[in-house]
Design an enzyme around this catalytic site. Structure first.
Site, PDB file in Angstrom:
ATOM      1  N   ARG A 198       2.483   1.094  13.009  1.00  0.00           N
ATOM      2  CA  ARG A 198       2.177   1.656  11.684  1.00  0.00           C
ATOM      3  C   ARG A 198       3.354   1.549  10.707  1.00  0.00           C
ATOM      4  NH1 ARG A 198      -1.196   0.318  13.831  1.00  0.00           N
ATOM      5  NH2 ARG A 198      -2.751   1.500  14.970  1.00  0.00           N
ATOM      6  N   SER A 247      -5.464   9.567  10.291  1.00  0.00           N
ATOM      7  CA  SER A 247      -4.395  10.292  11.000  1.00  0.00           C
ATOM      8  C   SER A 247      -3.270  10.652  10.038  1.00  0.00           C
ATOM      9  CB  SER A 247      -3.826   9.425  12.117  1.00  0.00           C
ATOM     10  OG  SER A 247      -4.825   9.173  13.064  1.00  0.00           O
ATOM     11  N   GLU A 321       2.612   9.623   9.155  1.00  0.00           N
ATOM     12  CA  GLU A 321       2.078   8.262   8.957  1.00  0.00           C
ATOM     13  C   GLU A 321       1.712   8.096   7.478  1.00  0.00           C
ATOM     14  OE1 GLU A 321      -0.733   6.810  11.863  1.00  0.00           O
ATOM     15  OE2 GLU A 321      -1.840   5.687  10.341  1.00  0.00           O
TER      16      GLU A 321
HETATM   17  C1  LIG Z   1     -11.089   7.516   7.198  1.00  0.00           C
HETATM   18  C2  LIG Z   1      -9.783   6.803   7.454  1.00  0.00           C
HETATM   19  C3  LIG Z   1      -9.557   6.200   8.672  1.00  0.00           C
HETATM   20  C4  LIG Z   1      -8.361   5.518   8.913  1.00  0.00           C
HETATM   21  N1  LIG Z   1      -8.185   4.912  10.123  1.00  0.00           N
HETATM   22  C5  LIG Z   1      -7.070   4.182  10.349  1.00  0.00           C
HETATM   23  C6  LIG Z   1      -6.898   3.473  11.580  1.00  0.00           C
HETATM   24  O1  LIG Z   1      -7.736   3.516  12.473  1.00  0.00           O
HETATM   25  N2  LIG Z   1      -5.761   2.742  11.737  1.00  0.00           N
HETATM   26  C7  LIG Z   1      -4.803   2.663  10.762  1.00  0.00           C
HETATM   27  O2  LIG Z   1      -3.796   1.944  10.943  1.00  0.00           O
HETATM   28  N3  LIG Z   1      -4.936   3.332   9.595  1.00  0.00           N
HETATM   29  C8  LIG Z   1      -6.034   4.080   9.366  1.00  0.00           C
HETATM   30  N4  LIG Z   1      -6.180   4.759   8.184  1.00  0.00           N
HETATM   31  C9  LIG Z   1      -5.095   4.703   7.191  1.00  0.00           C
HETATM   32  C10 LIG Z   1      -5.261   3.551   6.176  1.00  0.00           C
HETATM   33  O3  LIG Z   1      -6.550   3.017   6.267  1.00  0.00           O
HETATM   34  C11 LIG Z   1      -4.253   2.418   6.413  1.00  0.00           C
HETATM   35  O4  LIG Z   1      -2.923   2.879   6.426  1.00  0.00           O
HETATM   36  C12 LIG Z   1      -4.396   1.321   5.331  1.00  0.00           C
HETATM   37  O5  LIG Z   1      -3.777   0.163   5.793  1.00  0.00           O
HETATM   38  C13 LIG Z   1      -3.776   1.699   3.983  1.00  0.00           C
HETATM   39  O6  LIG Z   1      -4.132   0.690   3.035  1.00  0.00           O
HETATM   40  P1  LIG Z   1      -4.254   1.023   1.486  1.00  0.00           P
HETATM   41  O7  LIG Z   1      -4.545  -0.222   0.777  1.00  0.00           O
HETATM   42  O8  LIG Z   1      -5.183   2.139   1.261  1.00  0.00           O
HETATM   43  O9  LIG Z   1      -2.759   1.463   1.170  1.00  0.00           O
HETATM   44  P2  LIG Z   1      -2.264   2.719   0.322  1.00  0.00           P
HETATM   45  O10 LIG Z   1      -2.701   3.974   1.007  1.00  0.00           O
HETATM   46  O11 LIG Z   1      -2.628   2.573  -1.084  1.00  0.00           O
HETATM   47  O12 LIG Z   1      -0.687   2.568   0.492  1.00  0.00           O
HETATM   48  C14 LIG Z   1      -0.076   2.679   1.774  1.00  0.00           C
HETATM   49  C15 LIG Z   1       1.346   2.122   1.678  1.00  0.00           C
HETATM   50  O13 LIG Z   1       1.274   0.732   1.424  1.00  0.00           O
HETATM   51  C16 LIG Z   1       1.986   0.402   0.221  1.00  0.00           C
HETATM   52  N5  LIG Z   1       1.235  -0.688  -0.446  1.00  0.00           N
HETATM   53  C17 LIG Z   1      -0.094  -0.722  -0.717  1.00  0.00           C
HETATM   54  N6  LIG Z   1      -0.418  -1.895  -1.283  1.00  0.00           N
HETATM   55  C18 LIG Z   1       0.745  -2.605  -1.388  1.00  0.00           C
HETATM   56  C19 LIG Z   1       1.081  -3.888  -1.889  1.00  0.00           C
HETATM   57  N7  LIG Z   1       0.171  -4.725  -2.401  1.00  0.00           N
HETATM   58  N8  LIG Z   1       2.380  -4.281  -1.834  1.00  0.00           N
HETATM   59  C20 LIG Z   1       3.327  -3.479  -1.314  1.00  0.00           C
HETATM   60  N9  LIG Z   1       3.079  -2.255  -0.832  1.00  0.00           N
HETATM   61  C21 LIG Z   1       1.791  -1.821  -0.856  1.00  0.00           C
HETATM   62  C22 LIG Z   1       2.031   1.678  -0.594  1.00  0.00           C
HETATM   63  O14 LIG Z   1       3.156   1.692  -1.461  1.00  0.00           O
HETATM   64  C23 LIG Z   1       2.154   2.727   0.522  1.00  0.00           C
HETATM   65  O15 LIG Z   1       3.497   2.834   0.942  1.00  0.00           O
HETATM   66  C24 LIG Z   1      -7.361   5.457   7.913  1.00  0.00           C
HETATM   67  C25 LIG Z   1      -7.592   6.086   6.670  1.00  0.00           C
HETATM   68  C26 LIG Z   1      -8.792   6.745   6.437  1.00  0.00           C
HETATM   69  C27 LIG Z   1      -9.044   7.381   5.093  1.00  0.00           C
END
Ligand SMILES: Cc1cc2nc3c(=O)[nH]c(=O)nc-3n(C[C@H](O)[C@H](O)[C@H](O)COP(=O)(O)OP(=O)(O)OC[C@H]3O[C@@H](n4cnc5c(N)ncnc54)[C@H](O)[C@@H]3O)c2cc1C
Length: 329
Positions: A198, A247, A321
């Site tokens: 992660r 999480s 996380e």
């Molecule tokens: C219902 C639910 C279930 C989930 N299950 C899982 C799971 O099973 N496994 C898991 O790993 N995660 C899980 N997550 C967490 C989440 O889905 C992941 O961490 C996902 O990869 C975050 O992506 P995001 O685009 O929403 O990033 P954001 O939440 O918008 O950002 C997360 C981080 O990434 C950075 N970021 C985003 N986009 C960029 C970019 N283009 N360039 C540079 N930095 C960037 C942001 O600055 C921040 O630090 C879950 C979340 C939810 C709501």
């Protein structure tokens, strides 16, 4: 919040005139996070092209305006005071493209060992994980089944090395391209991305724009079987009807954050509308119907208390996380 620190649209000068940049002032971050919490971004920016992104980053650097990159906001907790400066989001850069088939020995594959050969996919950071999975399935490509039920964008997924028991981004990524604050495009090979549980070493001063993946050929029936098994596994364990980030804490080595929180007796612990889910103790969630509406400070207070009590009970320091950004109000 000091009004003098606040950036307004007119501080962005000629950037506000560009046709390939959508800029919005005072945009509530609660619209862009699955927790539905957080104060406003001074400026919310959506580049339509990589050139627009480069212009935004160099223009902000020249004016000493802070830039924060966000994806789909599925792993973000935005404080109640909001985010100063520009928040950039790449949802308009969302193409996913398949290249012609390659044999097993064509080019360096990241960690995919595909006897039948692998196929190169280029995907932009704003593509959702769900669309990537659907495109791969349509093309008869496996390797990303692990994304079933993992929301978010490819950019956020790369930075977080998102994954499940079926795999994570590191398994299929060949290279990642990003833009730094000076507008330079930087390509990092898999080994330079520092992917781990992660997390990654992709610098927080850069915006990920796209990635090249190698996906193994796979029969759609086999893909569907893995995807539906993972979805079923998730349905049995995940809370529903609440705003959440999945999480909240990382699992400590050799253990589960959920087990530690539950055995410290913290399921159901609450601060206002923020609660330790009675269904899954590592999901600190927000009840949408609670009055008064939960604030980020409620959830942050709950996070602190859970950390403190788990440390007291088990001697383990839980690591977040979820990424916390913005200012307190
Ligand atoms: C219902 C639910 C279930 C989930 N299950 C899982 C799971 O099973 N496994 C898991 O790993 N995660 C899980 N997550 C967490 C989440 O889905 C992941 O961490 C996902 O990869 C975050 O992506 P995001 O685009 O929403 O990033 P954001 O939440 O918008 O950002 C997360 C981080 O990434 C950075 N970021 C985003 N986009 C960029 C970019 N283009 N360039 C540079 N930095 C960037 C942001 O600055 C921040 O630090 C879950 C979340 C939810 C709501």
């Amino acid at each position: 919040m000091k009004e003098s620190n606040k950036i307004r649209l007119d501080h962005l000068g000629e950037l506000a005139e560009r046709g390939d940049l959508t800029l919005v002032g005072d945009e509530p971050m609660s619209r862009h996070t699955t927790l539905r919490l957080g104060g406003p971004a001074d400026v919310w920016a959506e580049p339509h092209t990589v050139e627009g992104l480069v212009a935004l980053l160099t223009g902000c650097a020249a004016r000493s305006i802070a830039v924060t990159q966000v994806g789909a906001g599925t792993n973000l907790l935005v404080r109640d005071g909001g985010v100063r400066g520009v928040v950039v989001n790449l949802r308009r850069l969302n193409a996913v493209e398949r290249f012609s088939d390659l044999g097993p020995s064509d080019g360096p594959s990241a960690t995919v060992d595909a006897p039948g050969g692998s196929v190169r996919i280029d995907v932009q950071a704003g593509c959702s994980t769900g669309r990537l999975l659907a495109a791969a399935r349509r093309w008869g490509l496996g390797g990303v089944e692990f994304l079933a039920g993992v929301p978010g964008s490819v950019g956020g997924g790369m930075v977080m090395n998102a994954g499940t028991y079926l795999g994570e981004f590191t398994d299929v990524t060949q290279s990642v391209r990003s833009v730094d604050r000076q507008g330079r495009l930087i390509t990092r090979a898999h080994a330079e991305c520092g992917f781990r549980y992660r997390a990654s070493d992709l610098p927080s001063t850069e915006v990920v724009v796209d990635a090249t993946l190698r996906l193994p050929r796979r029969d759609a029936t086999a893909i569907d079987a893995d995807v539906s098994q993972l979805r079923q596994h998730r349905r049995q364990r995940e809370p529903t009807g609440v705003h959440n980030n999945g999480s909240t804490f990382k699992n400590p080595p050799g253990d589960y954050a959920g087990r530690l929180i539950e055995s410290a007796g913290l399921k159901g612990l609450r601060r206002g509308g923020a609660v330790v889910s009675p269904v899954h103790a590592n999901w600190l969630v927000v009840e949408p119907t609670h009055t008064p509406r939960a604030r980020a400070s409620d959830l942050l207070g709950l996070i602190d208390e859970v950390r403190h009590r788990v440390a007291e009970t088990h001697g383990v320091e839980l690591e977040l996380e979820v990424k916390v950004i913005g200012e307190s109000s």
